[in-house]
Write an enzyme that holds these catalytic residues in place. Structure first.
Site, PDB file in Angstrom:
ATOM      1  N   ASN A   9      43.167  49.969  30.139  1.00  0.00           N
ATOM      2  CA  ASN A   9      43.590  49.495  31.458  1.00  0.00           C
ATOM      3  C   ASN A   9      43.720  47.969  31.359  1.00  0.00           C
ATOM      4  OD1 ASN A   9      43.989  48.939  34.124  1.00  0.00           O
ATOM      5  ND2 ASN A   9      42.220  50.106  34.871  1.00  0.00           N
ATOM      6  N   LYS A  16      40.293  46.636  29.897  1.00  0.00           N
ATOM      7  CA  LYS A  16      39.184  47.599  29.907  1.00  0.00           C
ATOM      8  C   LYS A  16      39.536  48.721  28.948  1.00  0.00           C
ATOM      9  CE  LYS A  16      37.816  47.438  34.701  1.00  0.00           C
ATOM     10  NZ  LYS A  16      38.020  48.121  35.946  1.00  0.00           N
ATOM     11  N   HIS A 207      39.970  58.851  47.953  1.00  0.00           N
ATOM     12  CA  HIS A 207      39.534  57.886  46.935  1.00  0.00           C
ATOM     13  C   HIS A 207      39.172  56.598  47.674  1.00  0.00           C
ATOM     14  CE1 HIS A 207      39.655  55.843  42.913  1.00  0.00           C
ATOM     15  NE2 HIS A 207      39.705  54.817  43.749  1.00  0.00           N
ATOM     16  N   ARG A 240      42.487  44.493  51.716  1.00  0.00           N
ATOM     17  CA  ARG A 240      43.858  44.838  52.130  1.00  0.00           C
ATOM     18  C   ARG A 240      43.841  45.454  53.532  1.00  0.00           C
ATOM     19  NH1 ARG A 240      45.334  48.302  46.891  1.00  0.00           N
ATOM     20  NH2 ARG A 240      43.537  47.400  45.851  1.00  0.00           N
ATOM     21  N   GLY A 331      33.158  56.394  48.161  1.00  0.00           N
ATOM     22  CA  GLY A 331      33.122  57.847  48.407  1.00  0.00           C
ATOM     23  C   GLY A 331      32.026  58.544  47.621  1.00  0.00           C
ATOM     24  N   GLU A 332      31.776  58.057  46.391  1.00  0.00           N
ATOM     25  CA  GLU A 332      30.770  58.707  45.544  1.00  0.00           C
ATOM     26  C   GLU A 332      29.352  58.305  45.923  1.00  0.00           C
ATOM     27  OE1 GLU A 332      31.703  57.801  41.397  1.00  0.00           O
ATOM     28  OE2 GLU A 332      33.803  58.264  41.806  1.00  0.00           O
ATOM     29  N   ASN A 333      29.208  57.045  46.374  1.00  0.00           N
ATOM     30  CA  ASN A 333      27.848  56.504  46.537  1.00  0.00           C
ATOM     31  C   ASN A 333      27.336  56.407  47.966  1.00  0.00           C
ATOM     32  OD1 ASN A 333      27.281  55.856  43.723  1.00  0.00           O
ATOM     33  ND2 ASN A 333      28.985  54.427  43.940  1.00  0.00           N
ATOM     34  N   GLU A 380      39.178  58.208  35.674  1.00  0.00           N
ATOM     35  CA  GLU A 380      40.595  57.994  35.351  1.00  0.00           C
ATOM     36  C   GLU A 380      40.797  57.835  33.847  1.00  0.00           C
ATOM     37  OE1 GLU A 380      40.246  55.117  38.521  1.00  0.00           O
ATOM     38  OE2 GLU A 380      42.329  55.519  39.062  1.00  0.00           O
TER      39      GLU A 380
HETATM   40  P1  ADP Z   1      37.697  49.759  42.460  1.00  0.00           P
HETATM   41  O1  ADP Z   1      38.653  50.210  43.506  1.00  0.00           O
HETATM   42  O2  ADP Z   1      37.748  48.278  42.182  1.00  0.00           O
HETATM   43  O3  ADP Z   1      37.661  50.635  41.222  1.00  0.00           O
HETATM   44  P2  ADP Z   1      35.153  50.987  43.046  1.00  0.00           P
HETATM   45  O4  ADP Z   1      35.691  52.367  43.064  1.00  0.00           O
HETATM   46  O5  ADP Z   1      34.204  50.622  41.946  1.00  0.00           O
HETATM   47  O6  ADP Z   1      36.281  49.907  43.141  1.00  0.00           O
HETATM   48  O7  ADP Z   1      34.405  50.751  44.450  1.00  0.00           O
HETATM   49  C1  ADP Z   1      33.861  49.535  44.792  1.00  0.00           C
HETATM   50  C2  ADP Z   1      33.256  49.655  46.184  1.00  0.00           C
HETATM   51  O8  ADP Z   1      32.223  50.659  46.148  1.00  0.00           O
HETATM   52  C3  ADP Z   1      32.621  48.373  46.696  1.00  0.00           C
HETATM   53  O9  ADP Z   1      33.038  48.126  48.018  1.00  0.00           O
HETATM   54  C4  ADP Z   1      31.139  48.682  46.672  1.00  0.00           C
HETATM   55  O10 ADP Z   1      30.446  48.031  47.686  1.00  0.00           O
HETATM   56  C5  ADP Z   1      31.143  50.169  46.921  1.00  0.00           C
HETATM   57  N1  ADP Z   1      29.875  50.772  46.502  1.00  0.00           N
HETATM   58  C6  ADP Z   1      29.361  50.847  45.258  1.00  0.00           C
HETATM   59  N2  ADP Z   1      28.132  51.407  45.288  1.00  0.00           N
HETATM   60  C7  ADP Z   1      27.860  51.697  46.578  1.00  0.00           C
HETATM   61  C8  ADP Z   1      26.770  52.289  47.280  1.00  0.00           C
HETATM   62  N3  ADP Z   1      25.687  52.699  46.641  1.00  0.00           N
HETATM   63  N4  ADP Z   1      26.869  52.424  48.620  1.00  0.00           N
HETATM   64  C9  ADP Z   1      27.954  51.998  49.282  1.00  0.00           C
HETATM   65  N5  ADP Z   1      29.013  51.447  48.692  1.00  0.00           N
HETATM   66  C10 ADP Z   1      28.987  51.294  47.361  1.00  0.00           C
END
Ligand code: ADP
Length: 394
Positions: A9, A16, A207, A240, A331-333, A380
């Site tokens: 990437n 990356k 996503h 954005r 979404g995951e965290n 990805e």
């Molecule tokens: P990118 O689109 O740059 O790949 P990511 O998918 O890594 O970004 O997502 C980054 C976002 O995820 C940030 O806004 C970050 O605050 C949020 N994030 C990461 N961990 C957590 C968490 N435990 N709880 C809430 N938000 C989180």
């Protein structure tokens, strides 16, 4: 037989990478070169529980690629570069040329360059990465994997904008959609998880990361997505704005004598969570600040509401929905965001199980929910490696 495939990437000043052993889908090592072009570029390599970090001058992407490859040999990650049989490159824009990933040859390179206008910040730099690897690993199979390809299945009524049709013909102005690799990956993972052919599933994938997009997937095909001509459209994001009334732009240009570049910068880098809260683009900061900060709370509420609006739109579009899937850093965290997006939707057959949601279960819908709710980490890089294995010359 084992095949080593590297997923790449390339950004404007970064590269990356992740090396996979396929078809076992085992990650062998991953890393990053940041600050390319500077005297204090940073190279990070993680493999076998080890993390190596080095600060050194890296002039350009070719040097970054050479550094990366020589380090893989030096640290014994591979015994020789011949071991790397395939290279998959993430490419931002495939326009209408590429409804699927493609073997990289002269023709592919020319087509990607023809799309530079549509993704000026990404395609040229993606091409730089492609060319650097062609020089360094001339015998490896090289494949371009486009953020847009998955959405090429949208119907014309869904990708044409209601502006003069000639702009579509002249410039290719239409909805393309992005994050396709991620939407496709999590949709297929879900199908595997529930042991159902993807052709039989209708899914809404969310996503949610720094960039966010929602996708309606019918039988494995994207039929609509929230991003558009560029990744600026759709839901509200870290910096954005997502969808806004387009008339705001000429109004601001007039009132504040702003240039097109300044307005573009405002919408891409100073809006979203950052613009509304005035605090941060990072979702964790917004969540932490919300209870005591009115604007952070407003940003959070707006973020959630805009996702719900797309979910509602896609429930109507798909008619029958089997699952809503959450992925990306947020979404995951964030159980909190999943809970806020899914609450009070019982009348639509969506019921959340708070306990499963907070304990990190993959499926977090209540047993009475007719639509399943799932969290699936995106990958990805793996999807890129899978495509290098799958795609053959056309
Ligand atoms: P990118 O689109 O740059 O790949 P990511 O998918 O890594 O970004 O997502 C980054 C976002 O995820 C940030 O806004 C970050 O605050 C949020 N994030 C990461 N961990 C957590 C968490 N435990 N709880 C809430 N938000 C989180």
């Amino acid at each position: 037989m084992e095949h080593k495939i590297i997923a790449i990437n390339a950004g404007s000043s970064s590269l990356k990478f992740q090396l996979f052993s396929m078809p076992a889908e085992v990650s062998v090592c991953q890393g990053l070169i940041e600050r390319i072009g500077l005297d204090d570029a940073v190279f990070t390599l993680k493999f076998r529980e080890q993390k190596i970090s080095q600060t050194l001058p890296v002039t350009n992407h070719q040097q970054a690629v050479d550094l990366l490859l020589s380090s893989l040999v030096q640290h014994g990650v591979v015994t020789s570069l011949q071991e790397i049989e395939g290279v998959g490159h993430r490419v931002a824009h495939g326009g209408e040329f590429f409804p699927d990933s493609a073997i990289i040859d002269e023709n592919t390179i020319t087509r990607i360059a023809q799309l530079n206008d549509l993704a000026p910040l990404h395609n040229p730099v993606n091409l730089t990465g492609i060319k650097a690897f062609r020089t360094a690993l001339p015998d490896a199979k090289a494949v371009a994997v486009f953020d847009t390809s998955f959405h090429q299945t949208m119907a014309k009524m869904d990708y044409i904008y209601p502006i003069p049709y000639s702009y579509y013909e002249k410039y290719g102005i239409r909805r393309y959609g992005f994050h396709g690799t991620s939407h496709k990956y999590v949709a297929h993972r879900y199908a595997e998880l529930v042991d159902t052919p993807i052709e039989q599933l209708n899914l809404i994938t969310c996503h949610l990361g720094n960039g966010s997009s929602i996708c309606a997937i019918e039988g494995g095909k994207s039929i609509h997505t929230s991003m558009g001509f560029t990744p600026l459209a759709g839901v509200m994001m870290g910096t954005r704005c997502g969808d806004i009334d387009p008339s705001i732009l000429p109004f601001l240009a007039d009132k504040e004598h702003q240039t097109v570049e300044a307005l573009n910068q405002m919408m891409n880098s100073q809006s979203g969570l950052l613009g509304v809260s005035g605090l941060s683009h990072d979702f964790r900061d917004i969540l932490a600040a919300a209870p005591q900060n009115e604007r952070a709370q407003l940003a959070l509420d707006m973020f959630v509401e805009r996702i719900r609006a797309y979910v509602g739109q896609y429930l109507v579009k798909l008619g029958k929905v089997d699952a809503i899937i959450f992925t990306g850093g947020i979404g995951e965290n964030s159980a909190d965001v999943r809970e806020k997006v899914c609450r009070n939707l019982e009348m639509l057959g969506i019921s959340i199980c708070d306990e499963e949601n907070h304990s990190g279960s993959t499926i977090f819908s209540a047993s009475r929910s007719s639509i399943a709710l799932a969290v699936i980490p995106t990958n990805e890089e793996l999807m890129i490696a899978q495509d290098v294995m799958r795609v053959e010359k056309r």
